[in-house]
Design a protein around this motif. Structure first.
Motif, PDB file in Angstrom:
ATOM      1  N   LEU A  27       0.833  -1.207   0.000  1.00  0.00           N
ATOM      2  CA  LEU A  27       0.000   0.000   0.000  1.00  0.00           C
ATOM      3  C   LEU A  27       0.866   1.255   0.000  1.00  0.00           C
ATOM      4  O   LEU A  27       0.562   2.234  -0.693  1.00  0.00           O
ATOM      5  CB  LEU A  27      -0.936  -0.016   1.223  1.00  0.00           C
ATOM      6  N   GLU A  28       1.952   1.255   0.756  1.00  0.00           N
ATOM      7  CA  GLU A  28       2.753   2.504   0.797  1.00  0.00           C
ATOM      8  C   GLU A  28       3.371   2.798  -0.567  1.00  0.00           C
ATOM      9  O   GLU A  28       3.489   3.952  -0.965  1.00  0.00           O
ATOM     10  CB  GLU A  28       3.779   2.517   1.936  1.00  0.00           C
ATOM     11  N   LEU A  29       3.701   1.751  -1.314  1.00  0.00           N
ATOM     12  CA  LEU A  29       4.246   1.983  -2.655  1.00  0.00           C
ATOM     13  C   LEU A  29       3.155   2.546  -3.574  1.00  0.00           C
ATOM     14  O   LEU A  29       3.402   3.429  -4.394  1.00  0.00           O
ATOM     15  CB  LEU A  29       4.839   0.697  -3.230  1.00  0.00           C
ATOM     16  N   LYS A  30       1.923   2.055  -3.370  1.00  0.00           N
ATOM     17  CA  LYS A  30       0.800   2.570  -4.163  1.00  0.00           C
ATOM     18  C   LYS A  30       0.559   4.051  -3.834  1.00  0.00           C
ATOM     19  O   LYS A  30       0.382   4.877  -4.731  1.00  0.00           O
ATOM     20  CB  LYS A  30      -0.450   1.728  -3.867  1.00  0.00           C
ATOM     21  N   LEU A  31       0.581   4.372  -2.554  1.00  0.00           N
ATOM     22  CA  LEU A  31       0.346   5.775  -2.158  1.00  0.00           C
ATOM     23  C   LEU A  31       1.481   6.677  -2.667  1.00  0.00           C
ATOM     24  O   LEU A  31       1.255   7.824  -3.042  1.00  0.00           O
ATOM     25  CB  LEU A  31       0.222   5.904  -0.636  1.00  0.00           C
ATOM     26  N   GLU A  32       2.693   6.143  -2.670  1.00  0.00           N
ATOM     27  CA  GLU A  32       3.805   6.952  -3.196  1.00  0.00           C
ATOM     28  C   GLU A  32       3.608   7.241  -4.692  1.00  0.00           C
ATOM     29  O   GLU A  32       3.889   8.336  -5.160  1.00  0.00           O
ATOM     30  CB  GLU A  32       5.147   6.238  -2.976  1.00  0.00           C
ATOM     31  N   ARG A  33       3.084   6.242  -5.418  1.00  0.00           N
ATOM     32  CA  ARG A  33       2.843   6.480  -6.854  1.00  0.00           C
ATOM     33  C   ARG A  33       1.741   7.523  -7.037  1.00  0.00           C
ATOM     34  O   ARG A  33       1.789   8.339  -7.943  1.00  0.00           O
ATOM     35  CB  ARG A  33       2.449   5.166  -7.556  1.00  0.00           C
ATOM     36  N   MET A  34       0.763   7.525  -6.135  1.00  0.00           N
ATOM     37  CA  MET A  34      -0.333   8.502  -6.238  1.00  0.00           C
ATOM     38  C   MET A  34       0.110   9.908  -5.822  1.00  0.00           C
ATOM     39  O   MET A  34      -0.291  10.898  -6.413  1.00  0.00           O
ATOM     40  CB  MET A  34      -1.488   8.084  -5.316  1.00  0.00           C
ATOM     41  N   PHE A  35       0.916   9.965  -4.766  1.00  0.00           N
ATOM     42  CA  PHE A  35       1.316  11.272  -4.203  1.00  0.00           C
ATOM     43  C   PHE A  35       2.836  11.308  -4.002  1.00  0.00           C
ATOM     44  O   PHE A  35       3.323  11.295  -2.860  1.00  0.00           O
ATOM     45  CB  PHE A  35       0.629  11.506  -2.846  1.00  0.00           C
TER      46      PHE A  35
ATOM     47  N   PHE B 167       3.741  11.474  -0.020  1.00  0.00           N
ATOM     48  CA  PHE B 167       3.823  10.196   0.691  1.00  0.00           C
ATOM     49  C   PHE B 167       5.046   9.424   0.206  1.00  0.00           C
ATOM     50  O   PHE B 167       5.046   8.821  -0.860  1.00  0.00           O
ATOM     51  CB  PHE B 167       2.545   9.370   0.455  1.00  0.00           C
ATOM     52  N   ILE B 168       6.109   9.496   0.985  1.00  0.00           N
ATOM     53  CA  ILE B 168       7.352   8.803   0.604  1.00  0.00           C
ATOM     54  C   ILE B 168       7.629   7.762   1.691  1.00  0.00           C
ATOM     55  O   ILE B 168       7.702   8.113   2.874  1.00  0.00           O
ATOM     56  CB  ILE B 168       8.539   9.796   0.531  1.00  0.00           C
ATOM     57  N   PRO B 169       7.736   6.480   1.349  1.00  0.00           N
ATOM     58  CA  PRO B 169       7.995   5.468   2.384  1.00  0.00           C
ATOM     59  C   PRO B 169       9.194   5.850   3.260  1.00  0.00           C
ATOM     60  O   PRO B 169      10.145   6.477   2.780  1.00  0.00           O
ATOM     61  CB  PRO B 169       8.290   4.203   1.574  1.00  0.00           C
TER      62      PRO B 169
END
Ligand code: FAD
Length: 446
Positions: free
Chosen positions: A380-388, A392-394
């Motif tokens: 999920l964190e990788l998905k959120l990073e792609r969105m924002f 949102f950077i892991p």
């Protein structure tokens, strides 16, 4: 008037710091207790190789050294996890091509920095010179020349302590009072082992990864070297059922590896003799505040913030210290009192944050990497990073691929963890879109 600057310690950080200072026109004398590793074919000390990442690279670029170091590095794209049943998989560190960390020989790096520092003609390194004490009242440092056992008294205007976790400069600052200092020993230690090249002098494992055999309470890791070997490090508790105190005889060593690392064991031919003969390394963390004393002394690197090695940041953080101090020297010119007090004011919190994150990462590396909850959060964190990508950077990426202050990384990391948990409690990863993600991000003020 130019000040007389003395540096204690020519480990990884001391010569780099001297290099920065020489570029500002300062002459620097470094006193180092070891002999010159370029003349004696000895290891630079603990840990044969290290992971170099963005903060360290940035400092090496600032002093013009990175191009010389880069050909000696090996990119590691992710964690290669080895399970007990022999299966393995790669968990990439980032999602962009350039998001990799680099394995580098400690000795090679140390030697290159020392040579470049000396070549400036402004840095002199005195080897076999052990600092025994520092008088901050009298501006004197006492040094034993171990070539002839003679004691020397050296005066200074400024003393920079980059003498590692047992720092003598820090001891002198503690003696003056007003310095808070906590040493937190880790109840785990380490043993280094060699995985030599295999047939045809080739690597026995994929060289472009940091290999981990996570076994919950303990773990084995391996980093590649330029000569096609790997340096393996076994991290074990100091006491308990499976610990350094219960693994010492030939049978116990073989039994441990047979049971928990059977695949790795086949690739480490000198396992038993290395395990028995190599020194056992102890680990610990140092929290210290402030990092300076008046306009006379400052500590950097492990002397100020020794960290456990599980985020691969000790050296990177230490190199970043030099870069930050250098910027303050540029800003405040020769107002050393202000330079030093700002250094503590701005940067001590970052030292504390990386010390904490390194401790937390041990638990992640030896256990969580194989936990289904961790894997879902990671997805999920990788998905959120792609969105924002800006917002949102892991956490691993903020630490290893960015220059964001560690203290900010820590705070943002906590918020991001809460966001991931809350989203996963309510949605499947596939159904999370920008609107859903944004709602939870706003709730956490991110
Ligand atoms: C197993 C292990 C793995 C690691 N892996 C990584 C990694 O992957 N990535 C990373 O970034 N960091 C890593 N680190 C951390 C890294 O090694 C340290 O953070 C880094 O070496 C700190 O540099 P320093 O110059 O402050 O200290 P040091 O490198 O310890 O240098 C201190 C120097 O001071 C000298 N000295 C000490 N006392 C005196 C004295 N009284 N008089 C004169 N000289 C003195 C010592 O001989 C030494 O040369 C690892 C550490 C360990 C233990």
């Amino acid at each position: 008037m130019k000040k007389k600057i003395v540096v204690i310690g020519a480990g990884l950080t001391g010569p780099l710091l001297a290099l920065y200072l020489s570029k500002k026109g300062y002459n620097v004398d470094i006193y180092e207790k070891r002999s010159d590793i370029r003349c004696n074919n000895i290891s630079a000390g603990r840990s044969i190789n290290l992971a170099l990442s963005a903060r360290g690279i940035n400092a090496l670029k600032e002093v013009g050294l990175y191009d010389r170091i880069s050909p000696h590095t090996i990119p590691m794209k992710g964690r290669n996890i080895h399970d007990l049943d022999g299966s393995e998989h790669l968990q990439p560190y980032g999602q962009k091509e350039e998001e990799v960390i680099y394995s580098i020989s400690r000795a090679k790096l140390n030697m290159e920095i020392m040579t470049l520092a000396e070549n400036t003609g402004m840095v002199k390194i005195y080897y076999n010179h052990r600092c025994t004490s520092v008088s901050l009242e009298e501006n004197l440092v006492y040094v034993t020349d171990e070539n002839n056992c003679k004691e020397k008294r050296i005066n200074f205007d400024i003393i920079l302590g980059v003498d590692g976790s047992g720092s003598a400069v820090r001891d002198a600052m503690i003696e003056q009072g007003g310095l808070n200092h906590i040493y937190k020993p880790l109840d785990h230690c380490y043993e280094e082992l060699t995985m030599p090249p295999g047939a045809n002098e080739k690597y026995q494992l994929n060289p472009n990864a940091l290999h981990i055999w996570p076994r919950e309470e303990f773990m084995l890791i391996a980093l590649p070297n330029m000569d096609s070997s790997f340096t393996c490090t076994l991290f074990l508790p100091t006491t308990g059922a499976i610990s350094i105190s219960t693994v010492s005889t030939d049978d116990e060593i073989v039994h441990l590896f047979n049971k928990y690392f059977p695949d790795a064991m086949l690739l480490i031919p000198d396992l038993v003799s290395e395990f028995k003969n190599n020194p056992t390394g102890n680990l610990g963390s140092i929290y210290c505040d402030p990092w300076h004393f008046e306009d006379k002394a400052v500590i950097l690197g492990d002397a100020a913030h020794a960290v456990v090695p599980f985020f691969g940041q000790g050296m990177n953080a230490s190199f970043q210290d030099c870069s930050i101090l250098n910027k303050l020297i540029e800003k405040y010119k020769s107002n050393w009192s202000l330079i030093f007090s700002e250094f503590s004011k701005l940067h001590v919190k970052n030292g504390h944050a990386i010390v904490d994150m390194a401790l937390e990462n041990y638990v992640e590396m030896r256990g969580h990497v194989n936990d289904p909850g961790y894997k879902k959060r990671r997805q999920l964190e990788l998905k959120l990073e792609r969105m924002f990508p800006e917002e949102f950077i892991p956490r691993y990426s903020m630490v290893s691929f960015h220059q964001i202050e560690y203290s900010e990384v820590y705070t943002r990391g906590e918020k991001q963890f809460n966001i991931l948990e809350k989203i996963l409690n309510n949605y499947d990863i596939a159904e999370v879109d920008k609107k859903i993600a944004k709602k939870f991000m706003l709730q956490q003020d991110l």
